[in-house]
Design a protein around this motif. Structure first.
Motif, PDB file in Angstrom:
ATOM      1  N   GLY A  14       0.829  -1.069  -0.009  1.00 18.76           N
ATOM      2  CA  GLY A  14      -0.037   0.018   0.036  1.00 18.76           C
ATOM      3  C   GLY A  14       0.787   1.131   0.073  1.00 18.76           C
ATOM      4  N   ALA A  15       2.130   1.116  -0.886  1.00 20.68           N
ATOM      5  CA  ALA A  15       2.839   2.401  -0.666  1.00 20.68           C
ATOM      6  C   ALA A  15       2.634   3.422  -1.301  1.00 20.68           C
ATOM      7  N   THR A  16       1.436   3.435  -2.183  1.00 19.71           N
ATOM      8  CA  THR A  16       1.059   4.712  -2.848  1.00 19.71           C
ATOM      9  C   THR A  16      -0.131   5.471  -2.164  1.00 19.71           C
ATOM     10  N   GLY A  17      -0.498   4.872  -0.748  1.00 20.23           N
ATOM     11  CA  GLY A  17      -1.461   5.700  -0.004  1.00 20.23           C
ATOM     12  C   GLY A  17      -1.094   6.446   0.843  1.00 20.23           C
ATOM     13  N   SER A  18      -1.835   7.070   1.664  1.00 16.04           N
ATOM     14  CA  SER A  18      -1.665   8.220   2.716  1.00 16.04           C
ATOM     15  C   SER A  18      -0.482   7.538   3.608  1.00 16.04           C
ATOM     16  N   ILE A  19      -0.877   6.479   4.317  1.00 12.45           N
ATOM     17  CA  ILE A  19       0.103   5.649   5.085  1.00 12.45           C
ATOM     18  C   ILE A  19       1.456   5.211   4.587  1.00 12.45           C
ATOM     19  N   LEU A  39       7.473  -2.699  -2.533  1.00 15.51           N
ATOM     20  CA  LEU A  39       6.544  -1.897  -2.513  1.00 15.51           C
ATOM     21  C   LEU A  39       5.341  -2.102  -3.366  1.00 15.51           C
ATOM     22  N   SER A  40       4.039  -1.907  -2.944  1.00 10.10           N
ATOM     23  CA  SER A  40       2.990  -2.456  -3.545  1.00 10.10           C
ATOM     24  C   SER A  40       1.986  -1.312  -4.043  1.00 10.10           C
ATOM     25  N   ALA A  41       1.196  -1.324  -4.948  1.00  8.75           N
ATOM     26  CA  ALA A  41       0.030  -0.412  -5.213  1.00  8.75           C
ATOM     27  C   ALA A  41      -0.994  -1.258  -5.755  1.00  8.75           C
ATOM     28  N   HIS A  42      -2.064  -0.519  -5.582  1.00  4.81           N
ATOM     29  CA  HIS A  42      -3.462  -1.124  -6.565  1.00  4.81           C
ATOM     30  C   HIS A  42      -3.352  -1.323  -7.905  1.00  4.81           C
ATOM     31  N   ALA A  90       0.923 -12.573  -5.161  1.00  2.00           N
ATOM     32  CA  ALA A  90       2.195 -12.043  -4.929  1.00  2.00           C
ATOM     33  C   ALA A  90       2.415 -11.147  -3.717  1.00  2.00           C
ATOM     34  N   LEU A  91       1.373 -10.289  -3.360  1.00  6.00           N
ATOM     35  CA  LEU A  91       1.308  -9.795  -2.127  1.00  6.00           C
ATOM     36  C   LEU A  91       1.466 -10.685  -0.912  1.00  6.00           C
ATOM     37  N   GLU A  92       0.838 -11.784  -0.914  1.00  2.82           N
ATOM     38  CA  GLU A  92       1.197 -12.861   0.284  1.00  2.82           C
ATOM     39  C   GLU A  92       2.277 -13.358   0.101  1.00  2.82           C
ATOM     40  N   ALA A 106      -0.398  -1.535   5.016  1.00  5.66           N
ATOM     41  CA  ALA A 106      -1.042  -0.190   4.570  1.00  5.66           C
ATOM     42  C   ALA A 106      -1.984  -0.247   3.496  1.00  5.66           C
ATOM     43  N   ILE A 107      -2.427  -1.463   2.977  1.00  6.15           N
ATOM     44  CA  ILE A 107      -3.518  -1.786   2.034  1.00  6.15           C
ATOM     45  C   ILE A 107      -4.625  -1.141   2.768  1.00  6.15           C
ATOM     46  N   VAL A 108      -5.748  -0.634   1.930  1.00  3.00           N
ATOM     47  CA  VAL A 108      -7.128  -0.187   2.536  1.00  3.00           C
ATOM     48  C   VAL A 108      -8.110  -1.231   2.151  1.00  3.00           C
ATOM     49  N   ALA A 110     -10.574  -5.105   3.232  1.00  2.97           N
ATOM     50  CA  ALA A 110     -10.475  -6.442   3.310  1.00  2.97           C
ATOM     51  C   ALA A 110      -9.528  -7.019   2.227  1.00  2.97           C
ATOM     52  N   ALA A 111      -9.144  -6.171   1.166  1.00  6.44           N
ATOM     53  CA  ALA A 111      -8.055  -6.312   0.287  1.00  6.44           C
ATOM     54  C   ALA A 111      -6.792  -6.664   0.718  1.00  6.44           C
ATOM     55  N   GLY A 112      -6.442  -6.131   2.144  1.00 12.10           N
ATOM     56  CA  GLY A 112      -5.286  -6.550   2.680  1.00 12.10           C
ATOM     57  C   GLY A 112      -5.297  -7.546   3.795  1.00 12.10           C
ATOM     58  N   ASN A 130      -3.725  -1.426   8.455  1.00 10.42           N
ATOM     59  CA  ASN A 130      -4.791  -1.903   7.796  1.00 10.42           C
ATOM     60  C   ASN A 130      -5.851  -2.621   8.813  1.00 10.42           C
ATOM     61  N   LYS A 131      -6.673  -1.845   9.415  1.00  6.97           N
ATOM     62  CA  LYS A 131      -7.651  -2.133  10.661  1.00  6.97           C
ATOM     63  C   LYS A 131      -8.659  -3.097  10.000  1.00  6.97           C
ATOM     64  N   GLU A 132      -9.089  -3.075   8.631  1.00  5.67           N
ATOM     65  CA  GLU A 132     -10.121  -3.823   8.262  1.00  5.67           C
ATOM     66  C   GLU A 132      -9.590  -5.254   8.455  1.00  5.67           C
TER      67      GLU A 132
HETATM   68  P1  NAD Z   1      -5.291   5.094   0.775  1.00  8.21           P
HETATM   69  O1  NAD Z   1      -6.409   4.937   0.105  1.00  8.21           O
HETATM   70  O2  NAD Z   1      -4.489   6.451   0.734  1.00  8.21           O
HETATM   71  O3  NAD Z   1      -4.147   3.990   0.355  1.00  8.21           O
HETATM   72  C1  NAD Z   1      -4.428   2.616   0.284  1.00  8.21           C
HETATM   73  C2  NAD Z   1      -3.364   1.901  -0.443  1.00  8.21           C
HETATM   74  O4  NAD Z   1      -3.749   0.553  -0.880  1.00  8.21           O
HETATM   75  C3  NAD Z   1      -2.722   2.258  -1.733  1.00  8.21           C
HETATM   76  O5  NAD Z   1      -1.416   2.132  -1.834  1.00  8.21           O
HETATM   77  C4  NAD Z   1      -3.495   1.500  -2.913  1.00  8.21           C
HETATM   78  O6  NAD Z   1      -2.974   1.486  -3.872  1.00  8.21           O
HETATM   79  C5  NAD Z   1      -3.631   0.306  -1.968  1.00  8.21           C
HETATM   80  N1  NAD Z   1      -4.805  -0.273  -2.480  1.00  8.21           N
HETATM   81  C6  NAD Z   1      -6.007  -0.118  -2.446  1.00  8.21           C
HETATM   82  N2  NAD Z   1      -6.908  -1.027  -3.093  1.00  8.21           N
HETATM   83  C7  NAD Z   1      -6.322  -2.211  -2.982  1.00  8.21           C
HETATM   84  C8  NAD Z   1      -6.435  -3.415  -3.503  1.00  8.21           C
HETATM   85  N3  NAD Z   1      -7.796  -3.962  -3.849  1.00  8.21           N
HETATM   86  N4  NAD Z   1      -5.543  -4.259  -3.481  1.00  8.21           N
HETATM   87  C9  NAD Z   1      -4.231  -4.053  -2.979  1.00  8.21           C
HETATM   88  N5  NAD Z   1      -4.015  -2.781  -2.469  1.00  8.21           N
HETATM   89  C10 NAD Z   1      -4.898  -1.777  -2.759  1.00  8.21           C
HETATM   90  O7  NAD Z   1      -5.482   4.512   2.102  1.00  8.21           O
HETATM   91  P2  NAD Z   1      -4.965   4.989   3.675  1.00  8.21           P
HETATM   92  O8  NAD Z   1      -5.492   6.324   4.268  1.00  8.21           O
HETATM   93  O9  NAD Z   1      -3.282   4.994   3.432  1.00  8.21           O
HETATM   94  O10 NAD Z   1      -5.265   4.014   4.534  1.00  8.21           O
HETATM   95  C11 NAD Z   1      -4.488   2.802   4.548  1.00  8.21           C
HETATM   96  C12 NAD Z   1      -4.894   1.612   5.624  1.00  8.21           C
HETATM   97  O11 NAD Z   1      -4.423   2.386   6.954  1.00  8.21           O
HETATM   98  C13 NAD Z   1      -6.462   1.674   5.976  1.00  8.21           C
HETATM   99  O12 NAD Z   1      -6.782   0.452   6.319  1.00  8.21           O
HETATM  100  C14 NAD Z   1      -6.762   2.873   7.094  1.00  8.21           C
HETATM  101  O13 NAD Z   1      -7.842   2.417   7.743  1.00  8.21           O
HETATM  102  C15 NAD Z   1      -5.590   2.966   7.830  1.00  8.21           C
HETATM  103  N6  NAD Z   1      -5.376   3.969   8.499  1.00  8.21           N
HETATM  104  C16 NAD Z   1      -5.063   4.993   7.714  1.00  8.21           C
HETATM  105  C17 NAD Z   1      -4.721   6.140   8.482  1.00  8.21           C
HETATM  106  C18 NAD Z   1      -4.462   7.559   7.873  1.00  8.21           C
HETATM  107  O14 NAD Z   1      -4.212   8.549   8.629  1.00  8.21           O
HETATM  108  N7  NAD Z   1      -4.639   7.517   6.627  1.00  8.21           N
HETATM  109  C19 NAD Z   1      -4.833   6.291   9.743  1.00  8.21           C
HETATM  110  C20 NAD Z   1      -5.089   4.934  10.586  1.00  8.21           C
HETATM  111  C21 NAD Z   1      -5.187   3.776   9.894  1.00  8.21           C
END
Ligand code: NAD
Ligand code: MG
Length: 396
Positions: A14-19, A39-42, A90-92, A106-108, A110-112, A130-132
Motif C-alpha cells: 500500500g505504498a502509494t497511499g496516505s500511510i 513496494l506495492s500499489a493497487h 504476489a502480495l501474500e 497499509a493496504i485499505v 479487506a483486500a489487505g 490495515n484495521k479492516e
Molecule cells: P489510501 O487509500 O490512501 O491508500 C491505500 C493503499 O492501498 C494504496 O497504496 C492503494 O494502491 C492500495 N490498495 C487499494 N486497494 C487495493 C486492493 N484492492 N488491493 C491491493 N492494494 C490496494 O488509504 P490510507 O489512508 O493510507 O489507509 C490505509 C490503511 O491504513 C487503511 O486500512 C486505513 O484504515 C488505515 N489507517 C489509515 C490512517 C491514515 O491516516 N491514513 C490512519 C489509521 C489507519
C-alpha cells in the motif's frame, strides 16, 4: 573496525497511499537504518515506478494483474532492476518473503487481509495500519501472530497510543478500561437531520487528519471508531465492555489507558501518522519522525465529550457486531466497504451508510469465524447482499 551495518528490510504494502507516503517519509530520514525490499500499489503504476526509482526495492507489485505489463515496461524504461510482480498471491508471497524482516500493512480494506495474515504467520515485525484485516479476521490474526512469533506493532494512532500506555511486559494487570479518542470528524455536533444531503467532499474534509478517502468517510460516520473498538478488542485481548470511546476534537490525546488505582495514562502528540509509524519502525528505539513537538501552551485547552449515538449510529452497530461475534464483524466491515464506495460514487446518501450496514447485518446470519475461507466467503456474501439491498434502498 566496525562491521557492515545491517539495515532493517521493509516490505511496504500500500505504498502509494496516505500511510504508504508517510512511511516512506520516515524511512527516507533514516536511510542508514532501513532498506526497502518491496513496494506495492493497487493500480497506480506511474507512482509506483517513481517510488521504485527513489527507493530501489528488489520487488514491486501491482495488485491488479491487468497492470502487470505497464509495471514491467515502466521499470525497464526507468532502467531499474526491480522485479515486477502482480496479483494478490504476489502480495501474500512478499509478505512472507525471507528477504524482509518488517511488513507495513497499509493496504485499505479487506483486500489487505491475506497479506497481513501471511506476514503474521511468517513471524515478521508487522506494522499494522490495515484495521479492516483485524475487524475481518481478528481471532485468526492473533493466532497467526502467536504461532509465527510475529511482533505486531499497531500503527493506527489510537492503538499505537494504547500500546505505548500498556505495561511493556504484555500483562493487562490493573487495567480497568481502554479509552479510544475520536476527533468526531467533520460533522461533530451536527444533528442527524442536518446530515441528509452532505456530499463526499464535505465528508472527506477532515478537520485534523489528512487520510485516504475511505477512512475519511469512516471518520465522518464514526464507523472508523467502531472498527477501532473491534481492532482494540483483538489487538489487546480485552472485552468490549472495557473499551470506551471519547470524542476529543483537537486529536492531540491519541488514546488513554485507565488503571484500577485511578491513574490514567495517555499518549499525546500532533496529529501526524509519522509518529506512530516511526514508533513501529524503530521500536524499542525512538526515531525522529519529522513531526513537530507538541506546543501545549499554544494549544491552550483540550476538550472531551461523549459521542452522539443518534447522529452517528455506526459506532453502536460496531459494538453490536462485536457482541454477536463470529462473522458479524466481517459482515459489518463488508457492508460498510460497499456503502462507503457507493457514497463516494454518489449512489448512496450519507445516512444510507449506517442504514445499509444495519440492513445487511439483519439479513445475514453470522457463523463461527473458524477459517480464512469461511471469513472470505462471508465477506463475499455480505458484499453481494449489501449491493442487492442498496438497489432496494435507492429505488424505494
Ligand atoms: P489510501 O487509500 O490512501 O491508500 C491505500 C493503499 O492501498 C494504496 O497504496 C492503494 O494502491 C492500495 N490498495 C487499494 N486497494 C487495493 C486492493 N484492492 N488491493 C491491493 N492494494 C490496494 O488509504 P490510507 O489512508 O493510507 O489507509 C490505509 C490503511 O491504513 C487503511 O486500512 C486505513 O484504515 C488505515 N489507517 C489509515 C490512517 C491514515 O491516516 N491514513 C490512519 C489509521 C489507519
Ligand atoms: Mg485511528
Amino acid at each position: 573496525m566496525a562491521g557492515p551495518v545491517i539495515r532493517q528490510r521493509i516490505a511496504l504494502l500500500g505504498a502509494t497511499g496516505s500511510i504508504g507516503r508517510s512511511t516512506l517519509d520516515v524511512v527516507a530520514r533514516h536511510i542508514d537504518r532501513f532498506q526497502i525490499h518491496a513496494l506495492s500499489a493497487h493500480r497506480d503504476v506511474d507512482r509506483l515506478v517513481a517510488l521504485c526509482a527513489q527507493f530501489h526495492p528488489a520487488v514491486a507489485i501491482v495488485a491488479d494483474t491487468s497492470c502487470y505489463p505497464a509495471l514491467r515496461d515502466g521499470l525497464a524504461a526507468a532502467g531499474l532492476s526491480t522485479q515486477a510482480r502482480a496479483g494478490t498471491q504476489a502480495l501474500e508471497d512478499v509478505a512472507a518473503d525471507p528477504g524482509n524482516d518488517t511488513v507495513v500493512a497499509a493496504i485499505v480494506g479487506a483486500a489487505g487481509v491475506a497479506s497481513t495474515l501471511a506476514a503474521a504467520r511468517a513471524g515478521k515485525r508487522l506494522l499494522l495500519a490495515n484495521k479492516e484485516s483485524v475487524v475481518l479476521a481478528g481471532e485468526l490474526l492473533a493466532q497467526a501472530a502467536a504461532a509465527g512469533k510475529a511482533t505486531v506493532l499497531p500503527v493506527d494512532s489510537e492503538h499505537n497510543a494504547i500500546f505505548q500506555c500498556l505495561p511493556a511486559d504484555g500483562s493487562r494487570g490493573g487495567v480497568r478500561r481502554l479509552v479510544l479518542t475520536a476527533s468526531g470528524g467533520p460533522f461533530r455536533g451536527r444533528s442527524r437531520a442536518s446530515l441528509v444531503a452532505v456530499s463526499p467532499d464535505e465528508a472527506c474534509a477532515h478537520p485534523r487528519w489528512v487520510m485516504g478517502r475511505k477512512i475519511s468517510v469512516d471518520s465522518a460516520t464514526l464507523m472508523n471508531k467502531g472498527l477501532e473498538v473491534i481492532e482494540a478488542r483483538f489487538l489487546f485481548g480485552v472485552q468490549a465492555s472495557s473499551i470506551e470511546v471519547l470524542v476529543h476534537p483537537q486529536s492531540v490525546v491519541h488514546s488513554l489507558v485507565d488503571y484500577v488505582d485511578g491513574s490514567m495514562l495517555a499518549q499525546l502528540g500532533n496529529p501526524d501518522m509519522r509518529t506512530a509509524i516511526a514508533f513501529g519502525l524503530g521500536w524499542p528505539d525512538r526515531l525522529d519522525s519529522g513531526v513537530a513537538p507538541l506546543d501545549l501552551a499554544a494549544l491552550g485547552r483540550l476538550d472531551f465529550e461523549a459521542p452522539d449515538p443518534a447522529a452517528f449510529p455506526c459506532l453502536g452497530l460496531a459494538y453490536a457486531a462485536l457482541a454477536t461475534g463470529g462473522t458479524a464483524p466481517a459482515i459489518l466491515n463488508a457492508a460498510n466497504e460497499v456503502a462507503v464506495a457507493a457514497f463516494l460514487d454518489g449512489r448512496l446518501p450519507f445516512l444510507g451508510i449506517p442504514g445499509l450496514v444495519e440492513a445487511t447485518l439483519s439479513a445475514l446470519s453470522p457463523e463461527p469465524a473458524g477459517s480464512l475461507d469461511v471469513l472470505l466467503a462471508c465477506d463475499d456474501r455480505a458484499r453481494r447482499r449489501a449491493t442487492e439491498l442498496m438497489g432496494g434502498m435507492t429505488t424505494a
